[in-house]
Design a protein around this motif. Structure first.
Motif, PDB file in Angstrom:
ATOM      1  N   ALA A  15       5.521  33.854  -5.524  1.00 48.47           N
ATOM      2  CA  ALA A  15       5.546  35.313  -5.697  1.00 48.47           C
ATOM      3  C   ALA A  15       4.337  35.816  -6.481  1.00 48.47           C
ATOM      4  O   ALA A  15       3.919  36.964  -6.302  1.00 48.47           O
ATOM      5  N   ARG A  16       3.759  34.978  -7.337  1.00 49.45           N
ATOM      6  CA  ARG A  16       2.607  35.406  -8.139  1.00 49.45           C
ATOM      7  C   ARG A  16       1.352  35.523  -7.295  1.00 49.45           C
ATOM      8  O   ARG A  16       0.572  36.461  -7.450  1.00 49.45           O
ATOM      9  N   SER A  17       1.119  34.562  -6.409  1.00 48.47           N
ATOM     10  CA  SER A  17      -0.115  34.554  -5.612  1.00 48.47           C
ATOM     11  C   SER A  17       0.072  35.152  -4.226  1.00 48.47           C
ATOM     12  O   SER A  17      -0.902  35.551  -3.586  1.00 48.47           O
ATOM     13  N   GLY A  18       1.323  35.186  -3.748  1.00 48.58           N
ATOM     14  CA  GLY A  18       1.579  35.649  -2.396  1.00 48.58           C
ATOM     15  C   GLY A  18       1.232  34.628  -1.329  1.00 48.58           C
ATOM     16  O   GLY A  18       1.256  34.935  -0.136  1.00 48.58           O
ATOM     17  N   ARG A  19       0.923  33.394  -1.735  1.00 45.18           N
ATOM     18  CA  ARG A  19       0.507  32.347  -0.793  1.00 45.18           C
ATOM     19  C   ARG A  19       1.652  31.384  -0.498  1.00 45.18           C
ATOM     20  O   ARG A  19       2.479  31.110  -1.370  1.00 45.18           O
ATOM     21  N   ALA A  20       1.660  30.873   0.725  1.00 46.47           N
ATOM     22  CA  ALA A  20       2.644  29.850   1.102  1.00 46.47           C
ATOM     23  C   ALA A  20       2.272  28.545   0.421  1.00 46.47           C
ATOM     24  O   ALA A  20       1.117  28.108   0.483  1.00 46.47           O
ATOM     25  N   VAL A  21       3.250  27.926  -0.243  1.00 44.32           N
ATOM     26  CA  VAL A  21       2.995  26.696  -1.007  1.00 44.32           C
ATOM     27  C   VAL A  21       3.896  25.542  -0.577  1.00 44.32           C
ATOM     28  O   VAL A  21       3.849  24.461  -1.161  1.00 44.32           O
TER      29      VAL A  21
ATOM     30  N   ASP B 139       1.288  21.766  14.339  1.00 44.32           N
ATOM     31  CA  ASP B 139       2.288  21.035  15.128  1.00 44.32           C
ATOM     32  C   ASP B 139       3.634  21.008  14.414  1.00 44.32           C
ATOM     33  O   ASP B 139       4.686  21.111  15.057  1.00 44.32           O
ATOM     34  N   GLU B 140       3.602  20.851  13.084  1.00 43.12           N
ATOM     35  CA  GLU B 140       4.851  20.833  12.321  1.00 43.12           C
ATOM     36  C   GLU B 140       5.557  22.188  12.400  1.00 43.12           C
ATOM     37  O   GLU B 140       6.779  22.259  12.560  1.00 43.12           O
ATOM     38  N   ILE B 141       4.783  23.259  12.306  1.00 46.21           N
ATOM     39  CA  ILE B 141       5.369  24.599  12.433  1.00 46.21           C
ATOM     40  C   ILE B 141       5.969  24.758  13.830  1.00 46.21           C
ATOM     41  O   ILE B 141       7.098  25.235  13.982  1.00 46.21           O
ATOM     42  N   ASP B 142       5.230  24.331  14.867  1.00 47.76           N
ATOM     43  CA  ASP B 142       5.763  24.393  16.233  1.00 47.76           C
ATOM     44  C   ASP B 142       7.086  23.646  16.350  1.00 47.76           C
ATOM     45  O   ASP B 142       8.044  24.137  16.962  1.00 47.76           O
ATOM     46  N   ALA B 143       7.143  22.438  15.764  1.00 47.42           N
ATOM     47  CA  ALA B 143       8.348  21.604  15.869  1.00 47.42           C
ATOM     48  C   ALA B 143       9.537  22.271  15.189  1.00 47.42           C
ATOM     49  O   ALA B 143      10.653  22.297  15.740  1.00 47.42           O
ATOM     50  N   ARG B 144       9.309  22.833  13.997  1.00 52.51           N
ATOM     51  CA  ARG B 144      10.418  23.477  13.289  1.00 52.51           C
ATOM     52  C   ARG B 144      10.870  24.743  14.014  1.00 52.51           C
ATOM     53  O   ARG B 144      12.067  25.035  14.082  1.00 52.51           O
TER      54      ARG B 144
ATOM     55  N   LEU C  38      -0.433  26.622   4.014  1.00 51.61           N
ATOM     56  CA  LEU C  38       0.313  25.371   3.928  1.00 51.61           C
ATOM     57  C   LEU C  38      -0.615  24.167   4.049  1.00 51.61           C
ATOM     58  O   LEU C  38      -0.440  23.166   3.333  1.00 51.61           O
ATOM     59  N   ALA C  39      -1.606  24.250   4.922  1.00 56.49           N
ATOM     60  CA  ALA C  39      -2.573  23.153   5.058  1.00 56.49           C
ATOM     61  C   ALA C  39      -3.334  22.959   3.754  1.00 56.49           C
ATOM     62  O   ALA C  39      -3.582  21.819   3.329  1.00 56.49           O
TER      63      ALA C  39
ATOM     64  N   TRP D   4       4.117   7.758   0.858  1.00 53.04           N
ATOM     65  CA  TRP D   4       4.639   6.856   1.895  1.00 53.04           C
ATOM     66  C   TRP D   4       6.116   7.056   2.217  1.00 53.04           C
ATOM     67  O   TRP D   4       6.549   6.760   3.327  1.00 53.04           O
ATOM     68  N   TYR D   5       6.909   7.564   1.255  1.00 46.57           N
ATOM     69  CA  TYR D   5       8.355   7.646   1.486  1.00 46.57           C
ATOM     70  C   TYR D   5       8.809   9.038   1.920  1.00 46.57           C
ATOM     71  O   TYR D   5       9.991   9.356   1.865  1.00 46.57           O
ATOM     72  N   THR D   6       7.883   9.867   2.341  1.00 53.32           N
ATOM     73  CA  THR D   6       8.247  11.210   2.812  1.00 53.32           C
ATOM     74  C   THR D   6       7.634  11.459   4.183  1.00 53.32           C
ATOM     75  O   THR D   6       6.778  10.710   4.642  1.00 53.32           O
ATOM     76  N   ARG D   7       8.082  12.537   4.803  1.00 50.11           N
ATOM     77  CA  ARG D   7       7.499  12.979   6.074  1.00 50.11           C
ATOM     78  C   ARG D   7       6.896  14.359   5.847  1.00 50.11           C
ATOM     79  O   ARG D   7       7.524  15.372   6.161  1.00 50.11           O
ATOM     80  N   ILE D   8       5.725  14.382   5.273  1.00 52.23           N
ATOM     81  CA  ILE D   8       5.027  15.636   5.001  1.00 52.23           C
ATOM     82  C   ILE D   8       3.823  15.706   5.933  1.00 52.23           C
ATOM     83  O   ILE D   8       3.054  14.754   6.012  1.00 52.23           O
ATOM     84  N   PRO D   9       3.646  16.816   6.648  1.00 54.83           N
ATOM     85  CA  PRO D   9       2.526  16.893   7.592  1.00 54.83           C
ATOM     86  C   PRO D   9       1.184  16.918   6.867  1.00 54.83           C
ATOM     87  O   PRO D   9       1.071  17.441   5.759  1.00 54.83           O
ATOM     88  N   SER D  10       0.172  16.355   7.511  1.00 57.65           N
ATOM     89  CA  SER D  10      -1.192  16.446   6.991  1.00 57.65           C
ATOM     90  C   SER D  10      -1.728  17.848   7.273  1.00 57.65           C
ATOM     91  O   SER D  10      -1.148  18.589   8.082  1.00 57.65           O
ATOM     92  N   PRO D  11      -2.838  18.216   6.640  1.00 61.50           N
ATOM     93  CA  PRO D  11      -3.411  19.540   6.943  1.00 61.50           C
ATOM     94  C   PRO D  11      -3.653  19.744   8.440  1.00 61.50           C
ATOM     95  O   PRO D  11      -3.379  20.817   8.976  1.00 61.50           O
ATOM     96  N   ASP D  12      -4.148  18.699   9.122  1.00 66.30           N
ATOM     97  CA  ASP D  12      -4.442  18.814  10.548  1.00 66.30           C
ATOM     98  C   ASP D  12      -3.186  18.903  11.406  1.00 66.30           C
ATOM     99  O   ASP D  12      -3.245  19.387  12.542  1.00 66.30           O
TER     100      ASP D  12
END
Length: 198
Positions: free
Chosen positions: A74-80, A52-57, A27-28, A40-48
């Motif tokens: 599903a093609r790469s198996g990676r979280a996107v 903390d975002e995962i903890d909060a959710r 995800l990072a 600017w108009y979203t609340r998307i966590p930074s890589p760093d």
């Protein structure tokens, strides 16, 4: 069956897995592409901030207020990306799909409609919802267009609804899909997915 449960949901394009710290590095990396977190108009966590975002959710999940998933290509198996059921209202059979972001590298690949199909299918067919809401910032024209493409209808605008972290006050656009509209929405999503229309 509880609204807060997060079973694995899957189709040929995307898998939704219960959000976990094992997804943090993927995800990072996904959010770093094009500095998505600086929008600017979203609340998307930074890589760093991803841990903390995962903890909060997960804390909100444990409190019974949200159901968070990691979005897996599903093609790469990676979280996107991430997505969440919010405003869980089991008594009135309503919930919101929100706090969703997808890395720029998978925009237009069909992952968004495929993930929404899974979430809406669970909401209407498994949980028995009568309405599902989707909300976004007034200035997030890309998100507003994507929600409308799902077949959701705009209910209205909540003016001066939320104070953002930078102090800007957000007007929130509210959309919804009703259970009576689900068959048409499903058909539209299945058509988009079959023809790989993002």
């Amino acid at each position: 069956m509880s609204f807060v449960d997060t079973p694995v949901l899957r189709n040929d394009i995307v898998h939704l897995e219960p959000l976990a710290h094992a997804h943090r590095d993927d995800l990072a990396e996904a959010v770093a592409v094009g500095d998505l977190h600086r929008t600017w108009y979203t609340r998307i966590p930074s890589p760093d901030q991803m841990g903390d975002e995962i903890d909060a959710r997960l804390a909100k999940r444990d409190a019974g207020t949200v159901a968070p998933w990691a979005v897996i290509d599903a093609r790469s198996g990676r979280a996107v990306g991430m997505t969440t059921y919010l405003n869980l209202d089991e008594a009135n059979r309503r919930l919101e799909i929100g706090s969703t972001w997808l890395g720029r590298g998978v925009h237009g690949t069909g992952i968004n409609p495929a993930a929404k199909l899974l979430l809406l299918e669970r909401a209407f067919e498994t949980l028995g919802c009568v309405a599902v809401e989707l909300r976004t910032h007034w200035h997030n024209h890309q998100s507003r267009a994507a929600i409308a493409r799902l077949g959701a209808k705009q209910d209205g605008v909540l003016r001066n609804h939320t104070v953002m972290p930078d102090g800007i006050i957000r007007d929130t656009v509210v959309f919804s899909i009703l259970d009576s509209e689900w068959a048409a929405v499903r058909a539209g999503l299945e058509h988009r997915i079959a023809h790989r229309v993002g």
